[in-house]
Write an enzyme that holds these catalytic residues in place. Structure first.
Site, PDB file in Angstrom:
ATOM      1  N   LYS A 223      19.007  39.176  40.415  1.00 52.69           N
ATOM      2  CA  LYS A 223      20.052  38.332  39.505  1.00 52.69           C
ATOM      3  C   LYS A 223      19.552  36.817  39.138  1.00 52.69           C
ATOM      4  CE  LYS A 223      23.610  41.164  40.406  1.00 52.69           C
ATOM      5  NZ  LYS A 223      23.582  41.731  41.456  1.00 52.69           N
ATOM      6  N   ASP A 224      20.226  36.776  37.908  1.00 49.39           N
ATOM      7  CA  ASP A 224      19.215  35.762  37.088  1.00 49.39           C
ATOM      8  C   ASP A 224      19.576  34.334  37.688  1.00 49.39           C
ATOM      9  OD1 ASP A 224      19.059  37.626  34.875  1.00 49.39           O
ATOM     10  OD2 ASP A 224      21.075  36.863  33.830  1.00 49.39           O
ATOM     11  N   LYS A 225      18.817  33.513  37.351  1.00 47.55           N
ATOM     12  CA  LYS A 225      18.665  32.095  37.751  1.00 47.55           C
ATOM     13  C   LYS A 225      18.985  31.323  36.943  1.00 47.55           C
ATOM     14  CE  LYS A 225      15.138  28.650  38.398  1.00 47.55           C
ATOM     15  NZ  LYS A 225      13.294  28.061  38.017  1.00 47.55           N
TER      16      LYS A 225
ATOM     17  N   GLU B 226      18.045  39.675  36.112  1.00 48.18           N
ATOM     18  CA  GLU B 226      19.805  39.854  35.773  1.00 48.18           C
ATOM     19  C   GLU B 226      19.001  42.231  35.276  1.00 48.18           C
ATOM     20  OE1 GLU B 226      22.194  42.478  32.786  1.00 48.18           O
ATOM     21  OE2 GLU B 226      20.753  41.154  31.744  1.00 48.18           O
TER      22      GLU B 226
END
Length: 352
Positions: A83-85, A348
Site C-alpha cells: 500500500k501507498d506511503k 499502491e
C-alpha cells in the site's frame, strides 16, 4: 526503441469525454485505501491477524518494525499486498500468536494504529485479498460531479483498462530499461529481489503496450480465437476457440488476457499470439528470454464496482472498488485526463 515508461503513450478508453483535471494527494487523507480481504480471521489458530491503519508509512516500514522491534522473524510475517506511503491505508498483517504480548510496542510506530486483531489457522500470504476499496479526493476539479460520472458510467459498462500504474516503473520510468539489460545480458548489480523487480517492470511495460495495441485495433472489449480469456466472476481462464465467446466479452463476463512472459504461463495462439509477437518485436525480444520468470496472464480490463462521486467544498470525492493487482491511478487518469505521477514511496496496487 523506447523502453522508458511514458504514460502519454497509452490511450484513454474515454478519450471523447472531457476530464475534471485537478490534483490528488495534497495530504495523505486525500487518498484512502482499504483492503478487501479474501477471508477474515476465524478466531482459532496460531497466527494473529492485525488490521492496521497507517499514514505516511510504506508497507515495508511496518514489516521491518514487526521484525526489528517485536522480534518476529521475517519469514513468519504475512502481508497480502503493498500500500501507498502518501495515503491513509488499512491493511492486514499476520504474525505468530506467540508474539501477541509485544503488540503494545506498536504504539511506538508513529502513523500506525491497530484497528482489529484475530486468530487464524494460516499465515497471511501475498495475494490473499479480493481487492481494494478507494476513497480519493480530487482537488480543484472542473465540470462538477456530472463530468466524472459520465466517465465512470463508461468504465462500469466496458471495464477499466488494466494498465500498470507509474508506481511499477520507478523514478523517471527507467526500470523497464534496466530490466531489459538484465534480460539481454543475464547479469547485473543488485539483490535477487531487485533483479526480479526490474524484470517485472519490463514485463509490465510490455503488457501495457499490448493493452494499447488491442485498443488501437478495436479489440479492447473483444476476444478472438487463440486468446486466453478470464472469467470475471470466478477467475478461471480458458482458451477461446468458439467465436461466439465474443458475445460474453461484450457483456463484460469475460475479457482477453495479456502475457507477463515467463517459463510457465498459458500461451496464446493464432491471431492473438501474433499481437503479442508484434509487441515483442518492437524491442527485439523473444519469449525464451524471460525463462527466469514464472510468467502469468493478466486481464486487459477489470470491472469497476461500487463507485460513487460526492461534491464537497474541498473538491470531488471518488469512491470505488477494484480487484487485486489493479491500479487506482489508471482510473484517475481517465477521470482527470491528466497523467497521475507515481508518489514518493508509492506501492499502491502492486501485485505479489
Amino acid at each position: 526503441m523506447d523502453l522508458v515508461y511514458r504514460p502519454g503513450r497509452y490511450p484513454f478508453l474515454t478519450a471523447g469525454l472531457p476530464g475534471v483535471g485537478g490534483a490528488i494527494r495534497a495530504i495523505p487523507e486525500d487518498f484512502q485505501v482499504e483492503e478487501i480481504p479474501a477471508y477474515r480471521p476465524s478466531g482459532k489458530g496460531e497466527h494473529l491477524y492485525l488490521f492496521l491503519e497507517k499514514e505516511g508509512r510504506t508497507t515495508r516500514e511496518v514489516f521491518e518494525f514487526l521484525r526489528d522491534e517485536l522480534g518476529v522473524p521475517e519469514k513468519e510475517i504475512g502481508v497480502a499486498g503493498l500500500k501507498d506511503k502518501r495515503a491513509r491505508t488499512r491493511q492486514w498483517f499476520s504474525i505468530p500468536r506467540k508474539y501477541e504480548d509485544a503488540l503494545c510496542l506498536l504504539e511506538n510506530l508513529k502513523g500506525v494504529r491497530l484497528l482489529e486483531a484475530g486468530l487464524h489457522t494460516n499465515k497471511l500470504r501475498t495475494g490473499h485479498l479480493k481487492g481494494n476499496r478507494f476513497r480519493i479526493l480530487i482537488r480543484n476539479a472542473e465540470g462538477g460531479k456530472e463530468r466524472a460520472e459520465a466517465i465512470l458510467r463508461v468504465l462500469e459498462a466496458q471495464g477499466l483498462p488494466n494498465y500498470y500504474g507509474p508506481q511499477r516503473f520507478g523514478l523517471g520510468g527507467l526500470n523497464p530499461l534496466k530490466g531489459y539489460e538484465l534480460v539481454k545480458k543475464g547479469k547485473g548489480r543488485g539483490s535477487p529481489w531487485l533483479k526480479r523487480f526490474l524484470v517485472g517492470s519490463l514485463q509490465s511495460l510490455l503488457f501495457n503496450d499490448w493493452v494499447a495495441l488491442r485498443m488501437e485495433r478495436g479489440l479492447y472489449a473483444a476476444v478472438i480465437p487463440g486468446d486466453w480469456a478470464k472469467k470475471h466472476a470466478t477467475g478461471g481462464e480458458f482458451l477461446v476457440e468458439d467465436p461466439k465467446e465474443a458475445e460474453r466479452a461484450l457483456r463484460l463476463e469475460i475479457s482477453a488476457t495479456g502475457p507477463l512472459f515467463g517459463k510457465k504461463y498459458p500461451e496464446a495462439q493464432g491471431e492473438a499470439r501474433a499481437l503479442e509477437d508484434e509487441v515483442l518485436a518492437r524491442y527485439d525480444l523473444r519469449r525464451e528470454e524471460f525463462s527466469a520468470r514464472r510468467g502469468a496472464r493478466r486481464p486487459i480490463r477489470v470491472p469497476l464496482q461500487d463507485w460513487r462521486v460526492e461534491e464537497a467544498p474541498e473538491g470531488l470525492w471518488l469512491s470505488f472498488s477494484l480487484p487485486k493487482g489493479s491500479y487506482a491511478t489508471s482510473l484517475l487518469r481517465e477521470v482527470m485526463k491528466v497523467e497521475v505521477d507515481a508518489p514518493e514511496g508509492g506501492e499502491e496496487g502492486q501485485e505479489g
